[in-house]
Design an enzyme around this catalytic site. Structure first.
Site, PDB file in Angstrom:
ATOM      1  N   TYR A   1      19.128 -15.551 -15.587  1.00 49.52           N
ATOM      2  CA  TYR A   1      17.811 -15.954 -15.062  1.00 49.52           C
ATOM      3  C   TYR A   1      16.744 -16.181 -16.137  1.00 49.52           C
ATOM      4  CZ  TYR A   1      19.338 -16.027 -10.307  1.00 49.52           C
ATOM      5  OH  TYR A   1      19.986 -16.397  -9.151  1.00 49.52           O
TER       6      TYR A   1
ATOM      7  N   PHE B   1      28.145 -31.388   2.229  1.00 51.38           N
ATOM      8  CA  PHE B   1      28.925 -31.248   1.006  1.00 51.38           C
ATOM      9  C   PHE B   1      28.046 -31.762  -0.127  1.00 51.38           C
ATOM     10  CE2 PHE B   1      33.189 -31.200   3.371  1.00 51.38           C
ATOM     11  CZ  PHE B   1      33.111 -29.825   3.464  1.00 51.38           C
TER      12      PHE B   1
ATOM     13  N   ARG C   1      34.367 -25.784  -8.763  1.00 51.70           N
ATOM     14  CA  ARG C   1      34.100 -26.570  -7.553  1.00 51.70           C
ATOM     15  C   ARG C   1      34.312 -25.711  -6.313  1.00 51.70           C
ATOM     16  NH1 ARG C   1      32.659 -29.259 -10.965  1.00 51.70           N
ATOM     17  NH2 ARG C   1      32.903 -31.490 -11.341  1.00 51.70           N
ATOM     18  N   HIS C   2      33.477 -25.963  -5.314  1.00 50.63           N
ATOM     19  CA  HIS C   2      33.625 -25.264  -4.034  1.00 50.63           C
ATOM     20  C   HIS C   2      34.474 -26.126  -3.094  1.00 50.63           C
ATOM     21  CE1 HIS C   2      30.204 -22.953  -5.450  1.00 50.63           C
ATOM     22  NE2 HIS C   2      29.445 -24.027  -5.460  1.00 50.63           N
TER      23      HIS C   2
ATOM     24  N   GLU D   1      21.645 -11.541  -4.583  1.00 50.33           N
ATOM     25  CA  GLU D   1      22.981 -11.729  -5.162  1.00 50.33           C
ATOM     26  C   GLU D   1      23.668 -10.392  -5.449  1.00 50.33           C
ATOM     27  OE1 GLU D   1      22.130 -14.607  -8.299  1.00 50.33           O
ATOM     28  OE2 GLU D   1      21.448 -15.996  -6.747  1.00 50.33           O
TER      29      GLU D   1
ATOM     30  N   SER E   1      36.126 -26.025   0.965  1.00 50.03           N
ATOM     31  CA  SER E   1      36.116 -25.286   2.234  1.00 50.03           C
ATOM     32  C   SER E   1      37.510 -24.817   2.617  1.00 50.03           C
ATOM     33  CB  SER E   1      35.566 -26.172   3.352  1.00 50.03           C
ATOM     34  OG  SER E   1      34.206 -26.374   3.142  1.00 50.03           O
TER      35      SER E   1
ATOM     36  N   GLY F   1      34.512 -33.396   6.062  1.00 55.38           N
ATOM     37  CA  GLY F   1      33.702 -32.362   6.711  1.00 55.38           C
ATOM     38  C   GLY F   1      34.452 -31.664   7.831  1.00 55.38           C
TER      39      GLY F   1
ATOM     40  N   TYR G   1      33.790 -21.084   1.995  1.00 55.44           N
ATOM     41  CA  TYR G   1      34.481 -21.866   0.967  1.00 55.44           C
ATOM     42  C   TYR G   1      34.948 -20.931  -0.153  1.00 55.44           C
ATOM     43  CZ  TYR G   1      29.728 -21.487  -0.943  1.00 55.44           C
ATOM     44  OH  TYR G   1      28.514 -21.002  -1.370  1.00 55.44           O
TER      45      TYR G   1
ATOM     46  N   PRO H   1      35.923 -27.176   7.124  1.00 58.21           N
ATOM     47  CA  PRO H   1      35.484 -25.860   7.609  1.00 58.21           C
ATOM     48  C   PRO H   1      35.449 -25.805   9.131  1.00 58.21           C
ATOM     49  CG  PRO H   1      33.602 -27.102   6.757  1.00 58.21           C
ATOM     50  CD  PRO H   1      34.834 -27.889   6.413  1.00 58.21           C
TER      51      PRO H   1
HETATM   52  C1  HEM Z   1      22.903 -24.340  -7.607  1.00 56.40           C
HETATM   53  C2  HEM Z   1      18.238 -23.051  -7.295  1.00 56.40           C
HETATM   54  C3  HEM Z   1      18.858 -19.990 -10.998  1.00 56.40           C
HETATM   55  C4  HEM Z   1      23.231 -21.918 -11.780  1.00 56.40           C
HETATM   56  C5  HEM Z   1      21.600 -24.215  -7.190  1.00 56.40           C
HETATM   57  C6  HEM Z   1      21.027 -24.927  -6.066  1.00 56.40           C
HETATM   58  C7  HEM Z   1      19.735 -24.581  -5.979  1.00 56.40           C
HETATM   59  C8  HEM Z   1      19.456 -23.645  -7.049  1.00 56.40           C
HETATM   60  C9  HEM Z   1      18.734 -25.069  -4.949  1.00 56.40           C
HETATM   61  C10 HEM Z   1      21.796 -25.890  -5.155  1.00 56.40           C
HETATM   62  C11 HEM Z   1      22.492 -25.081  -4.087  1.00 56.40           C
HETATM   63  C12 HEM Z   1      23.320 -25.918  -3.146  1.00 56.40           C
HETATM   64  O1  HEM Z   1      24.314 -26.519  -3.596  1.00 56.40           O
HETATM   65  O2  HEM Z   1      22.992 -25.942  -1.935  1.00 56.40           O
HETATM   66  C13 HEM Z   1      18.004 -22.108  -8.269  1.00 56.40           C
HETATM   67  C14 HEM Z   1      16.747 -21.434  -8.480  1.00 56.40           C
HETATM   68  C15 HEM Z   1      16.919 -20.576  -9.522  1.00 56.40           C
HETATM   69  C16 HEM Z   1      18.281 -20.710  -9.971  1.00 56.40           C
HETATM   70  C17 HEM Z   1      15.472 -21.683  -7.670  1.00 56.40           C
HETATM   71  C18 HEM Z   1      15.935 -19.632 -10.179  1.00 56.40           C
HETATM   72  C19 HEM Z   1      15.041 -18.929  -9.540  1.00 56.40           C
HETATM   73  C20 HEM Z   1      20.096 -20.245 -11.538  1.00 56.40           C
HETATM   74  C21 HEM Z   1      20.645 -19.592 -12.704  1.00 56.40           C
HETATM   75  C22 HEM Z   1      21.858 -20.159 -12.944  1.00 56.40           C
HETATM   76  C23 HEM Z   1      22.094 -21.150 -11.906  1.00 56.40           C
HETATM   77  C24 HEM Z   1      19.952 -18.487 -13.489  1.00 56.40           C
HETATM   78  C25 HEM Z   1      22.823 -19.863 -14.072  1.00 56.40           C
HETATM   79  C26 HEM Z   1      22.566 -20.230 -15.291  1.00 56.40           C
HETATM   80  C27 HEM Z   1      23.487 -22.749 -10.722  1.00 56.40           C
HETATM   81  C28 HEM Z   1      24.684 -23.554 -10.627  1.00 56.40           C
HETATM   82  C29 HEM Z   1      24.608 -24.246  -9.419  1.00 56.40           C
HETATM   83  C30 HEM Z   1      23.348 -23.860  -8.804  1.00 56.40           C
HETATM   84  C31 HEM Z   1      25.823 -23.609 -11.652  1.00 56.40           C
HETATM   85  C32 HEM Z   1      25.618 -25.230  -8.862  1.00 56.40           C
HETATM   86  C33 HEM Z   1      25.193 -26.546  -9.385  1.00 56.40           C
HETATM   87  C34 HEM Z   1      26.285 -27.542  -9.457  1.00 56.40           C
HETATM   88  O3  HEM Z   1      26.841 -27.900  -8.408  1.00 56.40           O
HETATM   89  O4  HEM Z   1      26.523 -27.925 -10.587  1.00 56.40           O
HETATM   90  N1  HEM Z   1      20.636 -23.426  -7.758  1.00 56.40           N
HETATM   91  N2  HEM Z   1      18.911 -21.640  -9.185  1.00 56.40           N
HETATM   92  N3  HEM Z   1      21.006 -21.159 -11.072  1.00 56.40           N
HETATM   93  N4  HEM Z   1      22.701 -22.959  -9.621  1.00 56.40           N
HETATM   94 FE1  HEM Z   1      20.850 -22.242  -9.366  1.00 56.40          FE
END
Ligand code: HEM
Length: 376
Positions: free
Chosen positions: A94, A367, A198-199, A136, A201, A267, A182, A270
Site C-alpha cells: 500500500y 469480466f 488471471r482470475h 483484506e 470462474s 459469462g 473464481y 459462474p
Molecule cells: C485491482 C483499487 C491498492 C494491486 C484493483 C481494482 C480496483 C483497485 C478498483 C479493480 C478491481 C476489479 O477488477 O473489479 C485499488 C485502490 C487501492 C489499491 C483504491 C488503494 C487504496 C492496490 C495495491 C496493490 C494493488 C497496494 C498492489 C501493489 C492490484 C492488482 C489488481 C487490482 C494487481 C488487478 C489489476 C489487473 O487486473 O491487472 N485495485 N487498489 N492494488 N489492484 Fe488495487
C-alpha cells in the site's frame, strides 16, 4: 481527519474528475519504472490496460465524494479486496501505491497541487488504504489456503470453439468452493517477460473429481491474450498450475427464492455453478443465455440437463439477435444474477431497468474491473 482537511479533499473532486484517469496512468508508469517486480502482478494485456487505471481512479474519486460517509464505499471495497486477496496484495504494497499515486497527482496537477492539498491527500490515502488492509486481513484469515498452491491438471475439455474447461487437483489442500467464485492462476508463459495472474470462474460447486474452471481464448494476433492463449495452447493434462484460493462476492443470496440467471458468452461459467446450487437448494431458477452461435456455445450438455428441470432459453445472436425487452417480460418479480462482458452487462442492466426490474434485485459480475463499469 480534521474538518478543514476534509474540505480540501472535497474541493479537489472536480480536478480529480477531470484528470483522474491521467493521474492514475502516470502513477502506473512511475510505479512500474521504480518497482518492475510489480509487473508480475498487474495484467499487462492490451484489453486491460486502461480499464485498470480507470477503475482505480474511480474508486479514489468515490472515496473523495464519500469522505463524510465512508461506509458507502464498503461494498465496492469488498469486491476489490477479494481480487486483491486472490492476487496476494499485502499491506506492505500500500505505501508503494500511495507514494506513486501522490506523485501522479503532483505531476498532473502541477502548481494547483499545493502542499496543503498534498498533505490532506497523503493522510486520506492512508485512511483508505487502512480500510482495504483491514478488510483484506479478514479475507486472508478465511481463505481456503494461503498464497499459491500447485494443482495437477487432470482434465482439459474443449467446451466450444474458444472455451476450454480445466479440471485440477491438489494433494496439498482440502477445500470448499461457493457458486459464483473464481480462482486465480499464476503462470509463466515462455514468450512473456513476466509472471501473469488471471482470475477464472469456477464452473461447478462439486469438487470430488477436482476443481473445474473455464478459460476463453481471448483475441487474435495483435490483441491475443497472452495468458489465455498460453492456457489453451500449452497447458496440458499432467501439467502443474499454481492457484490461489477461491474468491469473490458474486454469490447467491440465500434469501432469494425466485431467480433469473442471465449470461452472455463465457459469462455462463459462474452462472452454471449458481444454477446447480439453486436447483440443489430447491429454489425456482430460470436461465436466459445469449451466445453468438452453436459453435461458440459452451456447456451444451449441462444446459440441456438443466432444461429437464428448469426453464432454459438459449438465444443465438447471429440468428435471433441480442436479448431484449420481450425476453424479460413477466419475470420482474425475480432476483437477477447477470454475468458477461462489460458491454453485455451494460446492455442488460439498461434493458432490465427499462422493463421495470428494481435496481436492488440486480446482482452482476462483469469480466473486467467492476468499478470501471460503474464509472461509465
Ligand atoms: C485491482 C483499487 C491498492 C494491486 C484493483 C481494482 C480496483 C483497485 C478498483 C479493480 C478491481 C476489479 O477488477 O473489479 C485499488 C485502490 C487501492 C489499491 C483504491 C488503494 C487504496 C492496490 C495495491 C496493490 C494493488 C497496494 C498492489 C501493489 C492490484 C492488482 C489488481 C487490482 C494487481 C488487478 C489489476 C489487473 O487486473 O491487472 N485495485 N487498489 N492494488 N489492484 Fe488495487
Amino acid at each position: 481527519m480534521e474538518p478543514h482537511k476534509k474540505e480540501i479533499i472535497k474541493a479537489t473532486v472536480p480536478a480529480l474528475e477531470e484528470h483522474g484517469t491521467t493521474i492514475t496512468t502516470v502513477f502506473y508508469q512511475n510505479m512500474f519504472k521504480k518497482h518492475p517486480d510489480l509487473l508480475n502482478m498487474f495484467n499487462q494485456t492490451n484489453q486491460k490496460v486502461g480499464d485498470q487505471p480507470k477503475a482505480l481512479a474511480f474508486t479514489v474519486l468515490q472515496a473523495a465524494r464519500h469522505i463524510d460517509d465512508l461506509e458507502a464505499i464498503v461494498p465496492a471495497v469488498i469486491g476489490i479486496a477479494h481480487k486483491h486477496r486472490a492476487l496476494n496484495v499485502k499491506p506492505e504494497h500500500y505505501p508503494i501505491v500511495g507514494e506513486n499515486l501522490l506523485e501522479g497527482i503532483k505531476e498532473v496537477l502541477g502548481d494547483a497541487a499545493t502542499p496543503e492539498i498534498m498533505d490532506a491527500w497523503e493522510e486520506y490515502y492512508g485512511e483508505i488504504a487502512q480500510i482495504f488492509i483491514d478488510v483484506e486481513a479478514g479475507m486472508y484469515k478465511e481463505a481456503e489456503w494461503d498464497g499459491f498452491v500447485p494443482f495437477k491438471v487432470t482434465g482439459k475439455d474443449q467446451l466450444s470453439d474458444d472455451i476450454v474447461r480445466y479440471t485440477v487437483k491438489s494433494d496439498e489442500v482440502d477445500f470448499d468452493v461457493r457458486a459464483g467464485q473464481y480462482i486465480t492462476v499464476k503462470v509463466d508463459p515462455s514468450d512473456y517477460p513476466y509472471e501473469a495472474l488471471r482470475h477464472y470462474s469456477i464452473c461447478s460447486v462439486h469438487t470430488e473429481e477436482g476443481l473445474q474452471f473455464a478459460v476463453k481464448k481471448e483475441g487474435t494476433d495483435d490483441t491475443a491474450g497472452v495468458v489465455s492463449h498460453h492456457m489453451h495452447d500449452d497447458v496440458q493434462v499432467g501439467d502443474t498450475l499454481e492457484l490461489s484460493a477461491p474468491a469473490g462476492d458474486f454469490l447467491l443470496d440465500p434469501a432469494d427464492e425466485k431467480l433469473l440467471f442471465i449470461a452472455g458468452g463465457v459469462g455462463a461459467t459462474p452462472v452454471m455453478a449458481m444454477i446447480e446450487e439453486a436447483i440443489e437448494a430447491g429454489k425456482d431458477p430460470k436461465f436466459i443465455y445469449s451466445v453468438q452461435n452453436k459453435g461458440m456455445h459452451p456447456f451444451k450438455d449441462e444446459m440441456q440437463e438443466f432444461g429437464e428441470k428448469i426453464d432454459v432459453k438459449v438465444k443465438y445472436s447471429d440468428d435471433e439477435g441480442f436479448l431484449n425487452h420481450e425476453d424479460f417480460e413477466g419475470l420482474q418479480d425475480r432476483s437477477v444474477y447477470i454475468c458477461g462482458s462489460m458491454h453485455f452487462m451494460n446492455a442488460m442492466i439498461k434493458v432490465l431497468h427499462e422493463v421495470g426490474f428494481s435496481e436492488d434485485n440486480i446482482h452482476f459480475e462483469p469480466f473486467g474491473p467492476k468499478m470501471s463499469l460503474v464509472g461509465e
